[in-house]
Design an enzyme around this catalytic site. Structure first.
Site, PDB file in Angstrom:
ATOM      1  N   GLU A   1       1.267 -87.144   0.080  1.00 27.76           N
ATOM      2  CA  GLU A   1       0.570 -87.544  -1.144  1.00 27.76           C
ATOM      3  C   GLU A   1       1.548 -87.916  -2.255  1.00 27.76           C
ATOM      4  O   GLU A   1       1.258 -88.776  -3.084  1.00 27.76           O
ATOM      5  CB  GLU A   1      -0.372 -86.430  -1.635  1.00 27.76           C
ATOM      6  CG  GLU A   1      -1.601 -86.224  -0.770  1.00 27.76           C
ATOM      7  CD  GLU A   1      -1.402 -85.180   0.326  1.00 27.76           C
ATOM      8  OE1 GLU A   1      -0.237 -84.813   0.603  1.00 27.76           O
ATOM      9  OE2 GLU A   1      -2.405 -84.742   0.910  1.00 27.76           O
TER      10      GLU A   1
ATOM     11  N   LYS B   1     -16.984 -82.714  -3.844  1.00 27.59           N
ATOM     12  CA  LYS B   1     -17.556 -83.298  -2.629  1.00 27.59           C
ATOM     13  C   LYS B   1     -19.057 -83.588  -2.785  1.00 27.59           C
ATOM     14  O   LYS B   1     -19.546 -84.632  -2.357  1.00 27.59           O
ATOM     15  CB  LYS B   1     -17.319 -82.330  -1.466  1.00 27.59           C
ATOM     16  CG  LYS B   1     -17.586 -82.927  -0.091  1.00 27.59           C
ATOM     17  CD  LYS B   1     -17.187 -81.921   0.997  1.00 27.59           C
ATOM     18  CE  LYS B   1     -17.701 -82.346   2.359  1.00 27.59           C
ATOM     19  NZ  LYS B   1     -16.769 -83.197   3.089  1.00 27.59           N
TER      20      LYS B   1
ATOM     21  N   MET C   1      25.603 -86.754  -8.197  1.00 31.65           N
ATOM     22  CA  MET C   1      25.622 -86.600  -9.651  1.00 31.65           C
ATOM     23  C   MET C   1      25.873 -85.150 -10.049  1.00 31.65           C
ATOM     24  O   MET C   1      26.634 -84.881 -10.971  1.00 31.65           O
ATOM     25  CB  MET C   1      24.305 -87.104 -10.262  1.00 31.65           C
ATOM     26  CG  MET C   1      24.296 -87.119 -11.773  1.00 31.65           C
ATOM     27  SD  MET C   1      25.638 -88.095 -12.482  1.00 31.65           S
ATOM     28  CE  MET C   1      24.830 -89.670 -12.702  1.00 31.65           C
TER      29      MET C   1
ATOM     30  N   PHE D   1     -11.787 -72.777   0.159  1.00 32.40           N
ATOM     31  CA  PHE D   1     -10.722 -73.359   0.975  1.00 32.40           C
ATOM     32  C   PHE D   1     -10.236 -74.665   0.341  1.00 32.40           C
ATOM     33  O   PHE D   1     -11.042 -75.509  -0.049  1.00 32.40           O
ATOM     34  CB  PHE D   1     -11.227 -73.629   2.398  1.00 32.40           C
ATOM     35  CG  PHE D   1     -10.198 -74.307   3.265  1.00 32.40           C
ATOM     36  CD1 PHE D   1      -9.018 -73.653   3.595  1.00 32.40           C
ATOM     37  CD2 PHE D   1     -10.394 -75.598   3.727  1.00 32.40           C
ATOM     38  CE1 PHE D   1      -8.065 -74.273   4.380  1.00 32.40           C
ATOM     39  CE2 PHE D   1      -9.438 -76.229   4.505  1.00 32.40           C
ATOM     40  CZ  PHE D   1      -8.265 -75.560   4.841  1.00 32.40           C
ATOM     41  N   GLN D   2      -8.938 -74.808   0.225  1.00 27.50           N
ATOM     42  CA  GLN D   2      -8.297 -75.980  -0.390  1.00 27.50           C
ATOM     43  C   GLN D   2      -8.791 -76.232  -1.809  1.00 27.50           C
ATOM     44  O   GLN D   2      -8.971 -77.368  -2.228  1.00 27.50           O
ATOM     45  CB  GLN D   2      -8.470 -77.233   0.485  1.00 27.50           C
ATOM     46  CG  GLN D   2      -7.692 -77.130   1.787  1.00 27.50           C
ATOM     47  CD  GLN D   2      -7.524 -78.453   2.502  1.00 27.50           C
ATOM     48  OE1 GLN D   2      -8.390 -79.314   2.446  1.00 27.50           O
ATOM     49  NE2 GLN D   2      -6.396 -78.621   3.183  1.00 27.50           N
TER      50      GLN D   2
END
Lengths: 554, 159
Positions: free
Chosen positions: A47, A159, A466, A109-110
């Site tokens: 993602e 959802k 760096m 969940f999630q």
């Protein structure tokens, strides 16, 4: 109509052509409608890649980038990409799925409170709690993302909202009572600025990302044509003024050119244009531009007087303000100043040691030469980013895409993918380091499967260069954590992903390898084994005046 | 120096978190905060008291940042301006047979209302500007304050 179907209707009406993302349980309903919509979907492999790709797309095209992810980890994986876009004021709308409204707050969940998590890194965000509000919210999201000081907006869609039926349609207009950016600069302030320009003997234009965002390149050129005022740009604005112009001073700041920093320090009128006086620009702020009257043009009032005193503030859209300024501005007497600057330019050019190992600066110069300066360059973060900024000559805006504010490693490859989607006919080069490329190297698959022929040039020094440079200079060469032992074989890795792989270990191979890469029909990665302890020069140590520049060669 | 800022906001969930986040994200402490609907139920008013920590630039930034929030409609700094402000406090003071009459006398002078009395304490309701509230608090402290609840300041511009 189902919420999920309406979602695509809204996007199509908004003119969205492409969406980057990754599916999951809480966005299945939206994905179920994907094939019924004309929107092109690019499946990334993480993602974070989707967020950076949407960002790269937005930077290259000037349009609003769109990404989508599922609830919980999908959303949290977007966070770095959203924060990157926020720091650089990039227009983006991120959509996330959310658990059904009845389960919000129950540790489902999630589930993650992504609106809470992204509140400080978005321009605004929404949790949709009623399907009838979905179209209005999407309209507002795009409106906010792409107007005023641009930035990312997140819309969290549970959802059950995606599944719910509604008869609402997409509104023509967003009306937000507390949001009305000022585009036109105050005429009195613009007059004052014109007067200051007429009177100044050592003026300088310090131009930042706001000039790119507002499309001010042409007005800026006109202003310089009228006044001959020298121009230095920040990392965010490279290309907005052609670096081939005699009054271009390139980049300023920590790794800016000596002549840009000297010019700032000696100036008597500093005109900041869509820039925000970042600490990497100013160094020790109390000693920054000590003799200068400061004028500041910015669309965001909070940028004015945030870090430095401002004598002539102008709130407004950079392009419009410059356009109004160009109508009345008259040049001052700056002949001796221009002479001084051209002497500095001759005396302190950007340079590097060319003997021995492959020098990264040489690689970048060759990329510039072989692409005719017409490529879109993206970068990762670190030495690769600074060399890419210094040694490629930028002449057009939106050709250098880099995470300036947040400094996000892993930005370059997914951003290159987004840029290639936006500009299919241009060569897109990701200038990478061997450290940062590994932060999102999985996106090689995205490039391969979507036939996006991005070129990746790894400046491989076996270090997190760096940080190593800072350790060398300020921490007694204690290279703690910066030695990258166990790097993979990048050529084999590229091949495993289905991309081309080329290794370059000697200077004489650089040009042939680039030729081969440019001819290669698909994505290709070149592993340049560069001088391991090459440093970025010049350099202003953190927290000191930008007059005090260290250099390795001069 | 303390500033009283009056902020008109859209009456939506999450707005308070945005305003609070703006202060907390910069390490500023809010001295008091009062929120309620206006005559228009779609709009709420927040009255925020905040210390500028000796730097007027901080207040300028706070005000600009508040204005930048999408749900914020209007921001006014009432400090030093033409405004009226009030705070309401409820205070539970210890009493004995010896002190009760003196406490009630103080309450009468300050026009505090007695809202509850028990054998060992009395609850007073006091409304007023900061000076008046501080004055009565000073007087009551020595009797023993069992509990104190303040609404936080609210303010309105003079016509």
């Amino acid at each position: 109509m189902k919420g999920a179907k309406l979602f695509f209707d809204c996007l199509v009406k908004e003119g969205v052509e492409v969406m980057f993302g990754y599916p999951g349980g809480a966005v299945i309903d939206i994905f179920d409608e994907l094939d019924n919509s004309p929107i092109r979907f690019i499946l990334t492999r993480h993602e974070q890649g989707a967020a950076h790709a949407a960002d790269g797309y937005a930077r290259a095209s000037g349009k609003v980038g769109v990404c989508i992810a599922t609830s919980g980890p999908g959303g949290t994986n977007l966070v770095t990409g959203i924060a990157t876009a926020y720091m650089d004021s990039i227009p983006m709308v991120a959509f996330t799925g959310q658990v059904p409204t009845s389960m919000i707050g129950n540790d489902a969940f999630q589930e993650a409170d992504i609106v809470g998590i992204t509140r400080p890194i978005t321009k605004h965000n929404y949790l949709v709690t009623d399907v009838n509000e979905l179209p209005g919210i999407i309209k507002e999201a795009f409106f906010l993302a792409g107007t005023g000081r641009c930035g990312p907006v997140l819309v969290d869609i549970p959802k059950d909202i995606q599944q719910a039926q509604t008869s609402m349609t997409y509104p023509n207009k967003a009306e937000i009572p507390g949001y009305s950016p000022v585009y036109t600069g105050h005429p009195k302030q613009i007059e004052q600025l014109a007067k200051a320009i007429k009177q100044a003997s050592r003026p300088i234009l310090y131009v930042g990302g706001g000039a790119v965002a507002s499309g001010a390149a042409e007005e800026l050129r006109k202003l310089v044509a009228k006044t001959s005022i020298p121009v230095t740009t920040t990392l965010m604005a490279l290309g907005v003024f052609p670096e081939t112009d005699p009054v271009s001073l390139g980049m300023l700041g920590m790794h800016g050119t000596k002549y840009a920093n000297y010019a700032i320090m000696d100036s008597d009128l500093l005109i900041a244009v869509g820039a925000r006086f970042d600490d990497r620009i100013t160094g020790k702020i109390s000693e920054f531009a000590p003799h200068a009257k400061v004028a500041h043009i910015d669309i965001d009032p909070t940028s004015l007087k945030k870090n430095v005193r401002v004598d002539i503030p102008v709130v407004g859209d950079v392009r419009r303000v410059l356009k109004d300024l160009n109508k009345i501005v008259k040049p001052g007497q700056i002949g001796p100043w221009l002479k001084q600057i051209s002497q500095w330019k001759k005396k302190f050019p950007l340079t590097y040691e060319s003997k021995g190992d492959i020098r990264p600066q040489y690689v970048i110069e060759q990329i510039h030469k072989m692409t005719g300066g017409r490529a879109i360059i993206t970068t990762e973060v670190g030495q690769n980013q600074m060399w890419a900024a210094q040694f490629y000559t930028y002449t057009e805006p939106r050709t250098f895409l880099s995470s300036g504010g947040l400094g996000t490693m892993g930005y370059g490859l997914p951003a290159a993918i987004g840029a290639q989607v936006a500009c299919p006919d241009r060569v897109v080069f990701d200038i990478a380091g061997d450290g940062s490329i590994q932060m999102n190297i999985q996106e090689l698959t995205t490039a391969v499967t979507n036939s996006l022929p991005v070129k990746v040039a790894i400046l491989n020094n076996g270090y997190l260069g760096m940080v190593r440079q800072w350790q060398e200079l300020f921490y007694k060469k204690n290279y703690a954590g910066t030695v990258l032992v166990g790097n993979p074989d990048f050529v084999k890795l590229a091949e495993a992903y289905g991309a081309g792989g080329i290794r370059v270990t000697e200077k004489k191979e650089v040009v042939p390898a680039l030729k081969k890469a440019l001819k290669y029909p698909g994505p290709v990665l070149i592993d340049f084994r560069i001088a391991p302890e090459e440093n970025v020069w010049p350099m202003v140590p953190a927290g000191v005046s930008i007059r005090q520049m260290m250099s390795g060669l001069a | 120096m303390r500033h009283t800022i009056s902020v008109l906001v859209e009456n939506k969930f999450g707005v308070l978190a945005r305003v609070a986040g703006l202060f907390s994200g910069r390490g500023f402490n809010i001295t008091s905060l009062a929120v309620g609907e206006t005559m228009d139920p779609a709009i709420s008013r927040m009255t925020i008291v905040v210390d500028d920590q000796g730097s007027p630039q901080i207040m300028e930034q706070v005000e600009k940042q508040l204005n930048k929030l999408i749900n914020v409609i209007k921001v006014q700094d009432f400090t030093g301006g033409e405004s009226v402000d009030r705070e309401l406090i409820l205070i539970k003071v210890k009493t004995t047979t010896n002190t009760r009459s003196e406490i009630l006398e103080i309450a009468r002078i300050f026009r505090a209302r007695v809202v509850d009395v028990s054998l060992h304490s009395v609850v007073l309701e006091i409304t007023g500007a900061v000076d008046k509230i501080n004055a009565i608090l000073n007087l009551l402290t020595r009797f023993g304050v069992k509990e104190l609840v303040r609404t936080g300041k609210i303010a309105i511009a003079r016509s």
